[in-house]
Design an enzyme around this catalytic site. Structure first.
Site, short mmCIF file in Angstrom:
data_model
loop_
_atom_site.label_atom_id
_atom_site.label_comp_id
_atom_site.label_asym_id
_atom_site.label_seq_id
_atom_site.Cartn_x
_atom_site.Cartn_y
_atom_site.Cartn_z
N ASP A 1 50.69 18.59 14.49
CA ASP A 1 50.26 19.49 15.56
C ASP A 1 50.96 19.08 16.86
O ASP A 1 51.62 18.04 16.92
CB ASP A 1 48.73 19.35 15.69
N GLU B 1 55.45 21.14 19.78
CA GLU B 1 56.40 22.07 20.43
C GLU B 1 57.48 21.33 21.21
O GLU B 1 58.57 21.91 21.31
CB GLU B 1 55.62 23.02 21.35
N ASP C 1 46.35 28.28 18.11
CA ASP C 1 44.99 28.46 18.63
C ASP C 1 44.66 29.90 18.98
O ASP C 1 44.70 30.31 20.14
CB ASP C 1 44.81 27.57 19.87
C1 GLC Z 1 45.39 21.88 18.97
C2 GLC Z 1 45.56 22.51 17.60
C3 GLC Z 1 44.22 22.63 16.92
C4 GLC Z 1 43.56 21.27 16.85
C5 GLC Z 1 43.43 20.66 18.24
C6 GLC Z 1 42.88 19.24 18.21
O1 GLC Z 1 44.71 22.73 19.82
O2 GLC Z 1 46.23 23.73 17.65
O3 GLC Z 1 44.37 23.19 15.65
O4 GLC Z 1 42.29 21.38 16.28
O5 GLC Z 1 44.70 20.64 18.86
O6 GLC Z 1 43.67 18.42 17.43
#
Ligand code: GLC
Length: 801
Positions: free
Chosen positions: A407, A410, A485
């Site tokens: 995650d 980017e 998200d």
């Molecule tokens: C980001 C991700 C999400 C995750 C969060 C905490 O917002 O996109 O899926 O739950 O981080 O790790």
């Protein structure tokens, strides 16, 4: 601000006339009087690469997007020259390069019709601030031309009249039309006059695409640096364009383990261990199938990657094993930000070995993410990827984690206006040192790649499972993905539908949304409708931010729980169908989801459809995207289709109303299809079964279907231990013949097929299996007629009156 009047006045610059031409096997080199060089490389008969340089010299030819496994070679290549043009002819394309302007036009080699031509073509603007050029391409847009693809853009399927940017961006609670979001996939397909072609602009700088927005008759694309370097991919079928693009940028290196195609449950975050178990136990108690449970950032010690919070998870190995015994695979999150902490061995090692990204003048790239201030590994350096892969040893080999979720790659940085690294950060870019301007869009992919290699190594002999948020073209080789998200709204359900279709036609079929929405809380009705859509996405996971209450299937009351169970069960029944579709995807690049335009481009009524899609080859799906619906209008593509729930046959090529109460959804099966189904299981591999079902949908005429199978994990299938069955259905007025052809050495546990016949227009009077007549009492003549037979039949013949 630097003002250089002389440079600014230059504006757009253009190539002048060709003064030199040379052919070198598959590449033609042109140079112009003002020093522009163009290389035209024939990659395949239908794929031509165009590469321009404004200095006469090309950069090192390196791409993260194009795979070394891409098919190359053509059957025919001829180059001629006339007064005005150079003409390059392959068996599929004629490419003309204009001598005075370097402008390019492309024609179908069969009927000589124009497919696409440069408007002003290649041009550029010098970039004083960073050096190099802003490289630009403008092409003529035909009146009836439509555009598709471009990765995760949260917009309707057809992109015409819109403009987009590719710059991977952390986009919490993005909305319809937010641009850019998490991914950068600079590939689109266009259709005009029933001819489809694609353009893959393989440039990792910030790229922009304008689909006839600024000027009605012009499509253009440009980048803030690097080369004008694009691949022209001809169809004329859109499916072939997508297949060729997928071949070029890579199919997934391996099939996913079958469990990864099951249902996944996630939340930010399930902890402590007791909470995880409560969730998994409830799945089993309520008999809602589920294969994977996710641990979000709170499983770690202070958000330090590769550590555990021992208060909440005192014995991860034991827990993971217990979950596995109950049929749950554990997937954990790993982010790129490494907490600055000299006591933390991962940080210390990376610091000692000089693996972190640095700013232009040498300081480390410091940024805030969940753990507070962090440094970030430079995944564009092979040595760093190798080190990163090695970090997974304990998690995978020892603790038994089965999947990793990448995650914030980017890369996301908190509390800064641009949400990411500054542009001056330096990267290795596999030995082609550059700034973040060039490496930003591929950072996430290189992280996922390193993660994938770690999992591949330590999960061996099992298959790895990785999921990433950010991606550039080619990431599909290593990982699955989700859309980031989103929000628990009806509009987002529609966005998720479009994104999954768009990703599939951008070569990335292993994708899905956060079912139910990540931010905010869905009503039960929205959750149920979203599940109905999500079970038709290759990646099927419920996830939510957790700060608004629970989002497990049972929290919305019994009615919703029952609906969720019904559709998750349907997903598990259709697993062999999905697995077969996945096999087609990794085998020849066929997208798992087909927007109607991709399914039937000749029917122009499909060009602006966004909601309906074909799942695999033979199942038509259209989610309900509004509250209080009892059904909806939808477009049924040409051909005849059976309503899945009623077996009513409808003739396509038109819009129609389809009933769908909350416990149903519009779903149709193509006539003549043979749809394989497993018995319901609570998780993949829960049961050994002796038979599977083949639903045979009568058609007057012929239709062919496939069923792929193997051990559902491991790599034996690559050595021939798979089975590929082809079922050829031939329906006549009073007869139905099903011929089976089998290839491959794998022998599944089940020995029988339960053949269920839908809508036979005759009463069965006799049956032959491989020319031997069988007794009629073996037929179940309830509403649908069925018969159980040995799976190795060659021909099943039904006669009727
Ligand atoms: C980001 C991700 C999400 C995750 C969060 C905490 O917002 O996109 O899926 O739950 O981080 O790790």
């Amino acid at each position: 601000m630097i003002v250089n009047t002389e440079l600014e006045q230059k504006g757009n610059l253009f190539p002048s006339k060709i003064i030199n031409y040379k052919k070198d096997v598959d590449t033609l080199h042109f140079s112009t009087k003002n020093g522009v060089a163009l290389q035209v490389t024939v990659v395949r008969d239908s794929v031509i690469r165009f590469r321009y340089s404004t200095t006469g010299k090309f950069e090192n030819d390196f791409s993260y997007g194009v795979t070394i496994h891409a098919s190359r070679g053509y059957s025919f290549l001829d180059v001629t020259e006339d007064e005005t043009h150079y003409n390059i002819t392959t068996s599929k394309l004629i490419c003309k390069v204009e001598k005075q302007s370097l402008q390019v036009s492309l024609f179908d080699a069969i009927d000589n019709k124009l497919i696409n031509e440069d408007e002003i073509g290649f041009h550029w603007e010098e970039c004083y601030q960073h050096g190099g050029d802003i490289v630009k391409m403008s092409k003529t847009c035909q009146k009836s031309e439509s555009f598709y693809g471009l990765g995760d853009k949260p917009v309707d399927v057809n992109l015409k009249g819109k403009r987009f940017e590719n710059w991977a961006t952390d986009s919490y609670a993005f909305g319809k039309n937010t641009d850019p979001i998490y991914k950068a996939i600079p590939f689109y397909t266009a259709i005009q006059d029933n001819k489809a072609y694609g353009i893959f602009f393989d440039n990792t700088f910030k790229t922009s695409f304008d689909f006839a927005q600024e000027r009605r008759n012009v499509t253009s694309f440009w980048a803030q640096g690097g080369e004008m370097n694009y691949y022209f991919i001809y169809g004329p079928q859109m499916e072939d364009v997508v297949k060729n693009y997928t071949d070029l940028t890579g199919k997934p290196h391996a099939l996913p383990p079958l469990w990864a195609l099951g249902f996944h449950q996630c939340k930010w975050s399930y902890y402590p261990e007791a909470n995880v178990k409560e969730v998994t136990n409830t799945f089993r108690d309520l008999k809602i199938p589920c294969d994977a449970i996710y641990l979000d950032i709170d499983y770690m010690d202070g958000f330090r990657c590769f550590t555990w919070d021992k208060n909440h998870f005192p014995d991860p190995k034991r827990m993971v094993k217990e979950l596995e015994d109950d049929g749950f695979k554990t997937v954990v999150i790993i982010d790129p930000g490494i907490k600055i902490d000299l006591e933390y061995d991962v940080f210390k090692e990376a610091l000692d070995k000089d693996y972190f990204c640095k700013r232009a003048d040498g300081p480390y790239m410091k940024g805030k993410v969940w753990p507070g201030e962090c440094y970030f590994p430079d995944y564009t350096k092979p040595e760093v990827r190798e080190w990163w892969s090695g970090l997974f040893k304990e998690l995978i080999e020892d603790i038994g984690v089965k999947g990793v979720w990448n995650d914030m790659n980017e890369p996301a940085v908190m509390d800064v206006p641009n949400k990411s690294f500054p542009n001056d950060v330096r990267h290795d870019y596999d030995g082609n040192p550059c700034s973040h301007r060039k490496a930003h869009n591929i950072y996430g992919t290189q992280m996922a790649r390193a993660t994938y290699h770690g999992l591949k190594k330590y999960a061996y002999p099992k298959r790895p499972f990785v999921i990433t948020r950010s991606a550039y073209s080619g990431a599909q080789r290593y990982t699955s993905t989700w859309m980031g998200d989103n929000v628990a709204t009806w509009e987002h359900l529609a966005i998720a539908n479009n994104q999954a279709q768009r990703m599939a036609m951008s070569g990335f079929s292993f994708a899905g949304s956060d079912i139910g929405g990540f931010a905010e809380q869905p009503q039960g009705e929205l959750f149920a409708r979203w599940i109905q859509l999500g079970v038709f996405h290759a990646f099927c996971r419920v996830h939510s931010s957790g700060d608004h209450g629970a989002q497990e299937p049972w929290v919305f009351g019994e009615e919703i729980t029952d609906i969720v169970r019904k559709f998750v069960e349907l997903r598990y029944q259709l697993l062999p169908y999905l697995y077969t579709s996945f096999w087609k995807y990794i085998n020849d690049g066929t997208p798992i989801l087909k927007s109607l335009v991709l399914y039937d481009q000749e029917d122009i009524a499909t060009h602006y459809r966004s909601d309906e899609f074909v799942y695999g080859e033979q199942i038509l799906v259209c989610p309900i995207q509004e509250p209080n619906a009892k059904g909806r209008r939808m477009y049924i593509p040409r051909g005849k289709w059976y309503n899945f729930w009623t077996d009513d046959l409808v003739e396509g090529g038109k819009e129609m109303w389809v009933d769908a109460d909350l416990d149903s959804m519009p779903m149709f099966i193509k006539e003549g299809a043979v749809i394989p189904k497993y018995p319901v299981q609570q998780y993949v591999g829960e049961k050994k079964f002796d038979e599977i079902t083949l639903d045979v949908y009568y058609k007057k005429g012929k239709e062919s279907s496939k069923l792929y199978d193997d051990a559902h994990d491991g790599y034996d299938y690559k050595k021939g231990r798979f089975s590929l069955r082809t079922f050829k259905v031939t329906g006549k007025k009073k007869e139905l013949i099903i011929q089976q052809h089998k290839r491959g050495e794998f022998n599944a546990d089940y020995t029988k097929f339960n053949m269920v016949f839908h809508n036979l227009p005759f009463a069965i009077t006799s049956i032959q299996i491989d020319n031997v007549e069988i007794k009629l009492e073996n037929i179940n003549t309830a509403k649908t007629q069925s018969i159980t037979i040995d799976k190795e039949f060659t021909e099943l013949h039904l006669f009727g009156k």
